[in-house]
Design a protein around this motif. Structure first.
Motif, short mmCIF file in Angstrom:
data_model
loop_
_atom_site.label_atom_id
_atom_site.label_comp_id
_atom_site.label_asym_id
_atom_site.label_seq_id
_atom_site.Cartn_x
_atom_site.Cartn_y
_atom_site.Cartn_z
N TYR A 218 -1.23 -10.56 -6.98
CA TYR A 218 -2.79 -10.91 -6.63
C TYR A 218 -2.91 -10.47 -5.20
N SER A 219 -4.09 -10.18 -4.87
CA SER A 219 -4.64 -9.86 -3.69
C SER A 219 -4.49 -10.86 -2.57
N GLU A 220 -3.57 -10.56 -1.39
CA GLU A 220 -3.37 -11.72 -0.50
C GLU A 220 -3.96 -11.09 0.80
N PHE A 221 -4.68 -11.83 1.47
CA PHE A 221 -5.40 -11.56 2.76
C PHE A 221 -4.20 -11.65 3.77
N GLY A 222 -4.14 -10.71 4.58
CA GLY A 222 -3.21 -10.70 5.75
C GLY A 222 -1.88 -10.16 5.35
N ARG A 223 -1.57 -9.71 4.09
CA ARG A 223 -0.48 -9.10 3.51
C ARG A 223 -0.50 -7.68 3.97
N LEU A 224 0.66 -6.90 4.06
CA LEU A 224 0.68 -5.50 4.23
C LEU A 224 0.86 -4.72 2.83
N TYR A 225 0.14 -3.89 2.82
CA TYR A 225 0.33 -3.10 1.49
C TYR A 225 0.14 -1.74 1.81
N LEU A 226 0.95 -0.79 0.84
CA LEU A 226 1.16 0.59 0.82
C LEU A 226 0.43 0.93 -0.29
N LEU A 227 -0.75 1.74 -0.05
CA LEU A 227 -1.46 2.31 -1.32
C LEU A 227 -1.31 3.70 -1.53
N THR A 228 -1.41 4.33 -2.46
CA THR A 228 -1.38 5.64 -2.83
C THR A 228 -2.55 5.75 -4.02
N THR A 229 -3.29 6.68 -3.79
CA THR A 229 -4.40 7.06 -4.80
C THR A 229 -4.26 8.63 -4.84
N VAL A 230 -4.45 9.30 -5.88
CA VAL A 230 -4.38 10.69 -6.19
C VAL A 230 -5.86 11.32 -6.66
N THR A 231 -6.11 12.59 -6.32
CA THR A 231 -7.01 13.31 -6.99
C THR A 231 -7.09 13.47 -8.31
N GLN A 232 -8.11 13.50 -8.91
CA GLN A 232 -8.50 13.97 -10.40
C GLN A 232 -7.61 15.08 -10.77
N HIS A 233 -6.76 15.19 -11.90
CA HIS A 233 -5.91 16.19 -12.25
C HIS A 233 -4.93 16.84 -10.80
N ARG A 234 -4.84 16.06 -10.06
CA ARG A 234 -4.21 16.35 -8.89
C ARG A 234 -4.70 17.86 -8.21
N LEU A 235 -5.86 17.84 -8.07
CA LEU A 235 -6.61 19.10 -7.39
C LEU A 235 -6.32 18.72 -5.82
N PRO A 236 -6.04 19.99 -5.34
CA PRO A 236 -5.53 19.93 -3.89
C PRO A 236 -6.89 19.89 -3.17
N LEU A 237 -7.79 19.03 -3.30
CA LEU A 237 -9.27 19.06 -2.53
C LEU A 237 -9.10 19.02 -0.98
N PHE A 238 -8.04 18.24 -0.60
CA PHE A 238 -7.97 18.17 0.83
C PHE A 238 -7.33 19.17 1.69
#
Length: 147
Positions: free
Chosen positions: A14-34
């Motif tokens: 569950y989402s906990e306010f004040g908690r530390l999170y490591l987030l990772t999100t990926v582009t569609q089809h891993r296209l190198p947009l950036f």
């Protein structure tokens, strides 16, 4: 219409306010947009906007060519809402015809015993491990509060 499973926190979490999170999100089809400077800076602007809106405190992040890693302390909104807003705003600002992000994201809630600085260093060293640069200072798309 059911939500895709990728948009949910991992089972049992569950989402906990004040908690530390490591987030990772990926582009569609891993296209190198950036690889494009403008697109990378647009995403960075959205990371900073989330902090300005008091949704989170960014501790460290890196924008890689096809994904981001983002270490945060969650503030006033649920984690799913933070990521939904980030992805929607960045997609809108990038104005690309096809989807920018894959559905969902990976979250890791840091345990109390985990070394936050170690996690931040791992994030920031990502461009070195990927072979994009030889030293951290040569990569332009990262930040950490300890600097």
């Amino acid at each position: 219409m059911p939500k895709p499973k990728g948009s949910l926190l991992r089972r049992g979490r569950y989402s906990e306010f004040g908690r530390l999170y490591l987030l990772t999100t990926v582009t569609q089809h891993r296209l190198p947009l950036f690889l494009d400077l403008y697109r990378a800076r647009t995403v960075i602007h959205q990371l900073r906007l989330a902090e300005q809106q008091n949704s989170c405190q960014s501790l460290a992040w890196v924008v890689m060519p096809d994904h981001i890693h983002w270490l945060i302390e969650l503030k006033d909104i649920p984690l799913g809402t933070l990521m939904r807003h980030f992805k929607a705003r960045s997609s809108r600002m990038l104005d690309i015809a096809s989807p920018v992000w894959q559905a969902g994201y990976h979250d890791h809630a840091l345990r109390r015993e985990e070394d936050v600085l170690h996690v931040a260093r791992y994030i920031i060293a990502n461009p070195i491990r990927a072979g994009l640069v030889r030293k951290v200072g040569d990569y332009p798309h990262w930040d950490a509060i300890w600097l």
